[in-house]
Design a protein around this motif. Structure first.
Motif, PDB file in Angstrom:
ATOM      1  N   GLU A 402      23.399  34.797  35.653  1.00 13.92           N
ATOM      2  CA  GLU A 402      23.322  34.786  34.192  1.00 13.92           C
ATOM      3  C   GLU A 402      22.780  33.460  33.677  1.00 13.92           C
ATOM      4  OE1 GLU A 402      27.458  35.870  33.718  1.00 13.92           O
ATOM      5  OE2 GLU A 402      26.854  37.628  32.573  1.00 13.92           O
ATOM      6  N   ALA A 403      23.300  32.359  34.218  1.00 10.91           N
ATOM      7  CA  ALA A 403      22.836  31.038  33.798  1.00 10.91           C
ATOM      8  C   ALA A 403      21.365  30.859  34.148  1.00 10.91           C
ATOM      9  CB  ALA A 403      23.679  29.944  34.460  1.00 10.91           C
ATOM     10  N   GLY A 404      20.977  31.273  35.331  1.00 10.32           N
ATOM     11  CA  GLY A 404      19.589  31.118  35.758  1.00 10.32           C
ATOM     12  C   GLY A 404      18.628  31.957  34.956  1.00 10.32           C
ATOM     13  N   ASN A 405      19.034  33.191  34.663  1.00 14.09           N
ATOM     14  CA  ASN A 405      18.173  34.076  33.895  1.00 14.09           C
ATOM     15  C   ASN A 405      17.953  33.539  32.491  1.00 14.09           C
ATOM     16  OD1 ASN A 405      17.914  36.686  32.004  1.00 14.09           O
ATOM     17  ND2 ASN A 405      17.082  37.164  34.028  1.00 14.09           N
ATOM     18  N   MET A 406      19.023  33.038  31.866  1.00 13.07           N
ATOM     19  CA  MET A 406      18.893  32.481  30.520  1.00 13.07           C
ATOM     20  C   MET A 406      18.035  31.225  30.537  1.00 13.07           C
ATOM     21  SD  MET A 406      22.567  33.111  28.638  1.00 13.07           S
ATOM     22  CE  MET A 406      23.644  32.825  30.038  1.00 13.07           C
ATOM     23  N   LEU A 407      18.224  30.371  31.553  1.00  9.93           N
ATOM     24  CA  LEU A 407      17.434  29.141  31.644  1.00  9.93           C
ATOM     25  C   LEU A 407      15.953  29.464  31.797  1.00  9.93           C
ATOM     26  CD1 LEU A 407      17.012  26.110  31.974  1.00  9.93           C
ATOM     27  CD2 LEU A 407      17.689  26.346  34.380  1.00  9.93           C
ATOM     28  N   ALA A 408      15.619  30.358  32.703  1.00 14.04           N
ATOM     29  CA  ALA A 408      14.213  30.694  32.937  1.00 14.04           C
ATOM     30  C   ALA A 408      13.573  31.316  31.701  1.00 14.04           C
ATOM     31  CB  ALA A 408      14.093  31.650  34.131  1.00 14.04           C
ATOM     32  N   LYS A 409      14.305  32.199  31.004  1.00 12.64           N
ATOM     33  CA  LYS A 409      13.740  32.851  29.830  1.00 12.64           C
ATOM     34  C   LYS A 409      13.644  31.892  28.646  1.00 12.64           C
ATOM     35  CE  LYS A 409      14.656  37.588  31.164  1.00 12.64           C
ATOM     36  NZ  LYS A 409      15.417  38.833  30.943  1.00 12.64           N
ATOM     37  N   GLU A 410      14.570  30.966  28.527  1.00  8.49           N
ATOM     38  CA  GLU A 410      14.468  29.950  27.471  1.00  8.49           C
ATOM     39  C   GLU A 410      13.229  29.084  27.684  1.00  8.49           C
ATOM     40  OE1 GLU A 410      18.172  28.002  27.819  1.00  8.49           O
ATOM     41  OE2 GLU A 410      19.273  29.470  26.621  1.00  8.49           O
ATOM     42  N   LEU A 411      13.007  28.683  28.936  1.00  7.74           N
ATOM     43  CA  LEU A 411      11.822  27.878  29.226  1.00  7.74           C
ATOM     44  C   LEU A 411      10.546  28.676  28.942  1.00  7.74           C
ATOM     45  CD1 LEU A 411      12.913  26.102  32.533  1.00  7.74           C
ATOM     46  CD2 LEU A 411      12.586  25.043  30.296  1.00  7.74           C
ATOM     47  N   THR A 412      10.568  29.974  29.242  1.00 11.12           N
ATOM     48  CA  THR A 412       9.382  30.805  29.054  1.00 11.12           C
ATOM     49  C   THR A 412       9.097  31.066  27.581  1.00 11.12           C
ATOM     50  OG1 THR A 412       9.742  31.887  31.187  1.00 11.12           O
ATOM     51  CG2 THR A 412       8.302  33.010  29.628  1.00 11.12           C
ATOM     52  N   PHE A 413      10.119  31.462  26.826  1.00 16.84           N
ATOM     53  CA  PHE A 413       9.882  31.938  25.469  1.00 16.84           C
ATOM     54  C   PHE A 413      10.137  30.889  24.392  1.00 16.84           C
ATOM     55  CE2 PHE A 413      10.671  35.785  27.970  1.00 16.84           C
ATOM     56  CZ  PHE A 413       9.539  36.515  27.631  1.00 16.84           C
ATOM     57  N   VAL A 414      10.840  29.814  24.725  1.00 16.18           N
ATOM     58  CA  VAL A 414      11.073  28.749  23.755  1.00 16.18           C
ATOM     59  C   VAL A 414      10.214  27.532  24.068  1.00 16.18           C
ATOM     60  CG1 VAL A 414      12.779  27.206  22.720  1.00 16.18           C
ATOM     61  CG2 VAL A 414      13.427  29.546  23.312  1.00 16.18           C
ATOM     62  N   ALA A 415      10.194  27.121  25.339  1.00 13.71           N
ATOM     63  CA  ALA A 415       9.419  25.934  25.730  1.00 13.71           C
ATOM     64  C   ALA A 415       7.994  26.280  26.150  1.00 13.71           C
ATOM     65  CB  ALA A 415      10.128  25.203  26.872  1.00 13.71           C
ATOM     66  N   ARG A 416       7.637  27.553  26.079  1.00 15.53           N
ATOM     67  CA  ARG A 416       6.267  28.023  26.370  1.00 15.53           C
ATOM     68  C   ARG A 416       5.845  27.712  27.809  1.00 15.53           C
ATOM     69  NH1 ARG A 416       1.918  26.845  21.906  1.00 15.53           N
ATOM     70  NH2 ARG A 416       0.946  28.476  23.147  1.00 15.53           N
ATOM     71  N   ALA A 417       6.793  27.801  28.728  1.00 17.45           N
ATOM     72  CA  ALA A 417       6.473  27.620  30.140  1.00 17.45           C
ATOM     73  C   ALA A 417       5.869  28.904  30.701  1.00 17.45           C
ATOM     74  CB  ALA A 417       7.728  27.250  30.922  1.00 17.45           C
ATOM     75  N   ASP A 418       5.007  28.749  31.713  1.00  9.16           N
ATOM     76  CA  ASP A 418       4.539  29.892  32.496  1.00  9.16           C
ATOM     77  C   ASP A 418       5.443  30.029  33.711  1.00  9.16           C
ATOM     78  OD1 ASP A 418       2.356  30.628  30.917  1.00  9.16           O
ATOM     79  OD2 ASP A 418       1.078  29.123  31.838  1.00  9.16           O
ATOM     80  N   ALA A 419       5.745  31.265  34.098  1.00  7.94           N
ATOM     81  CA  ALA A 419       6.675  31.491  35.204  1.00  7.94           C
ATOM     82  C   ALA A 419       6.052  32.396  36.254  1.00  7.94           C
ATOM     83  CB  ALA A 419       7.971  32.114  34.688  1.00  7.94           C
TER      84      ALA A 419
END
Length: 473
Positions: A402-419
C-alpha cells in the motif's frame, strides 16, 4: 531569507559607483529562457538526452538579461526601471561557465535618469558582453527582504534515455506477450519491437488480437501468433515457452497480474528461482538527478522480514544492471529511529545489519529512514543522520504494498515522474505493465528487461567496465 536588499536613490547615487554579481550558466537557465522567449534554436537549447552538450551555447540575450540582476538587486537596486540597454557581444558562453556582471554609474541626467556602463566577463577576465544601460533610478529608499523565488522542476531529466540506448545495443529479446488483445497492450509490444527491444510472440485469442491490430491500423505480418483458449491457457503457454528457452522474457498484456503470476510461480513450471518474486518500479523523477528504484509496490502485499530480504536483493540486482555501481538502499518507515511499536522500523534495522554482515550483497543498506531524509541531504543533516545512504538513496524499499503503490503513483501523477517496472526473482524478467501506462513506460519496461537479462546471463552490467558478481538464481 533574513538578508535585506537596500537600494540607492537617485539623490544618493554618485558617478563612479559600481556593483557586481557572479553567475554560472546552467542547462536549467537555458531551458527556462527557451520557455520564456520561445527561442528553440538547437544551438542554444540543451537536448533531453544531453543537457550538458558542449556544442550548446547560451543565447546572447540571456547573457544580456543577467545585467538586470545587478541593476535591480544591487545598484541602484529595488525600484529601478529600464529605459534603454545597448549590448555588444564579444564571445559565446558555454554551459558551466562562471560569469562576472558589473555595472558602473557613468552619468546622471534629470531626476530620475542615470546611465551605467555594463560589462560581463568570463573567469579569465575576458569580455563577453559590454554596453550602456539607461535607467530610472529609484527616488524612495527601500529596504526589503531578499525574495526566494518558487522552485522549478524541469521535465528534461530523462533518466530512461541512457537505459534505452544501452538496451537497444543488444539483439531484440524474444518475448512472450500474453493476451495483447486491446489497443494499449498490443501497441506497447509493437512499439517495443519497432524500437528493437523485443521480438514479440503474441499469445491469446487470435481473433481478438487481429481485431486490436485492425483498430490500430497495424499489420501483424512476420510476427509469431500462438492461439490460447483463455487467459490462464495463454499464461501457461508463455511460461512453458520461457522454461523451454523459446523466449527470454514475458510481457503482461490485457489480463490481471495474478492470472499471469500464478502460472509463473507454479512449482512445476520451471521458472521459480531461489528468491521470492518482487516488483521494482524505476522512476524518472524531474527533481532528481538519478533514476529512483522503488520496491515492492505491486506484488507482495505485507512482506515479512524474510521476503523483504529478497525484495532488497532483487532491487539491488536491477539497479546494478541499470548501471548503479553500488546502489544505496533506503529502507523506509514513518520515522528514522527504531520503535518497538512499529514493526517496519525493526525490519529496516535488521535489513541494514544483514547487509553489513553480507547476507544482502552488492549495495549499501540503511534504515529505518523516513522519506524526507532518504532522498534529501538537507533533511538528513537537519536530523543529524550520519549515513552513506541518507539523502542519497538510489533504491527505496517500502514497508508494504500500500505504501509503495501510493508513493509510486504520487510521484507519477503529482511530481510528473515517468515510471517503468519489472518483476524480478524468476528465471526470466517479467514485464508487468499497467493499463494506465503510456507508451514510453512500456518501452522503458522492455529496456529494463533487456538490461536485467544481460546482467543475469553474464554477471556484467552493460554499463560496467568490469564484471560484477551476479547473485545465483
Amino acid at each position: 531569507m533574513s538578508d535585506l536588499i537596500r537600494n540607492t536613490t537617485w539623490d544618493d547615487l554618485r558617478v563612479g559607483a559600481w556593483a557586481a554579481l557572479d553567475r554560472v550558466c546552467t542547462p536549467q537557465d537555458l531551458l527556462l529562457f527557451a520557455h520564456v522567449s520561445g527561442n528553440l534554436n538547437p544551438l542554444v537549447v540543451p537536448s533531453d538526452g544531453e543537457p550538458k552538450d558542449p556544442t550548446v551555447v547560451a543565447p546572447s540575450m540571456w547573457v544580456g538579461s543577467i545585467i538586470s540582476s545587478v541593476l535591480g538587486n544591487v545598484l541602484p537596486g529595488p525600484g529601478t526601471l529600464y529605459r534603454m540597454q545597448t549590448l555588444r557581444f564579444s564571445r559565446r558562453v558555454a554551459i558551466g561557465e562562471r560569469l562576472m556582471v558589473m555595472v558602473t554609474c557613468v552619468a546622471k541626467g534629470d531626476c530620475p535618469k542615470a546611465v551605467f556602463e555594463t560589462l560581463v566577463v568570463d573567469a579569465e577576465g575576458a569580455t563577453v558582453c559590454e554596453g550602456l544601460a539607461e535607467v530610472d533610478a529609484p527616488t524612495v529608499p527601500v529596504a526589503m527582504p531578499a525574495r526566494e523565488l518558487p522552485h522549478f522542476h524541469l521535465d528534461h531529466k530523462d533518466h530512461f534515455a541512457r537505459l534505452l540506448a544501452a538496451a537497444k545495443a543488444r539483439p531484440a529479446m524474444p518475448t512472450a506477450v500474453v493476451c495483447p488483445d486491446d489497443r494499449n497492450a498490443l501497441g506497447g509490444a509493437l512499439l517495443a519491437r519497432d524500437e528493437g527491444l523485443i521480438e514479440p510472440v503474441l499469445i491469446g485469442d487470435l481473433e481478438a488480437i487481429r481485431r486490436a491490430a485492425a483498430e490500430r491500423g497495424t499489420d501483424l505480418a512476420g510476427i509469431r501468433l500462438v492461439a490460447a483458449e483463455d487467459h490462464r491457457d495463454a499464461a501457461r503457454r508463455a511460461v512453458a515457452m520461457a522454461a523451454a528457452g523459446e523466449v527470454a522474457a514475458i510481457m503482461k498484456g490485457n489480463l490481471h497480474s495474478d492470472e499471469l503470476l500464478a502460472e509463473v510461480v507454479r512449482k512445476d513450471a520451471g521458472l521459480r528461482g531461489t528468491r521470492r518474486l518482487s516488483h521494482v518500479f524505476v522512476m524518472s523523477v524531474p527533481s532528481l538527478d538519478h533514476p529512483l528504484f522503488i520496491s515492492d509496490a505491486a506484488l507482495n502485499i505485507a512482506p515479512d522480514l524474510v521476503t523483504k530480504v529478497d525484495i532488497v536483493q532483487n532491487a539491488i540486482d536491477l539497479a546494478i544492471a541499470c548501471g548503479v555501481e553500488r546502489p544505496r538502499v533506503g529502507v523506509l518507515a514513518a520515522v528514522e529511529t527504531v520503535n518497538v511499536n512499529m514493526p517496519s522500523t525493526l525490519d529496516a534495522a535488521a535489513l541494514s545489519k544483514m547487509a553489513e554482515r553480507g547476507q544482502i550483497r552488492g549495495g549499501l543498506v540503511d534504515g529505518p529512514l523516513a522519506m524526507d531524509n532518504a532522498v534529501d541531504l538537507e533533511a538528513a543533516r537537519t536530523k543529524g543522520i550520519a549515513s552513506l545512504v541518507a539523502g542519497r538513496a538510489d533504491v527505496l524499499v517500502v514497508p508494504n504494498l500500500e505504501a509503495g503503490n501510493m508513493l509510486a503513483k504520487e510521484l507519477t501523477f503529482v511530481a510528473r515522474a515517468d515510471a517503468a517496472g519489472l518483476v524480478v526473482g524468476a528465471r526470466v524478467p517479467i514485464i508487468l505493465t499497467s493499463r494506465a501506462d503510456n507508451d514510453r513506460a512500456r518501452v522503458a519496461s522492455c529496456a529494463l528487461a533487456q538490461l536485467h537479462d544481460a546482467w543475469r546471463r553474464s554477471g556484467t552490467s552493460l554499463f560496467a567496465a568490469a564484471p560484477l558478481l551476479a547473485a545465483a538464481e
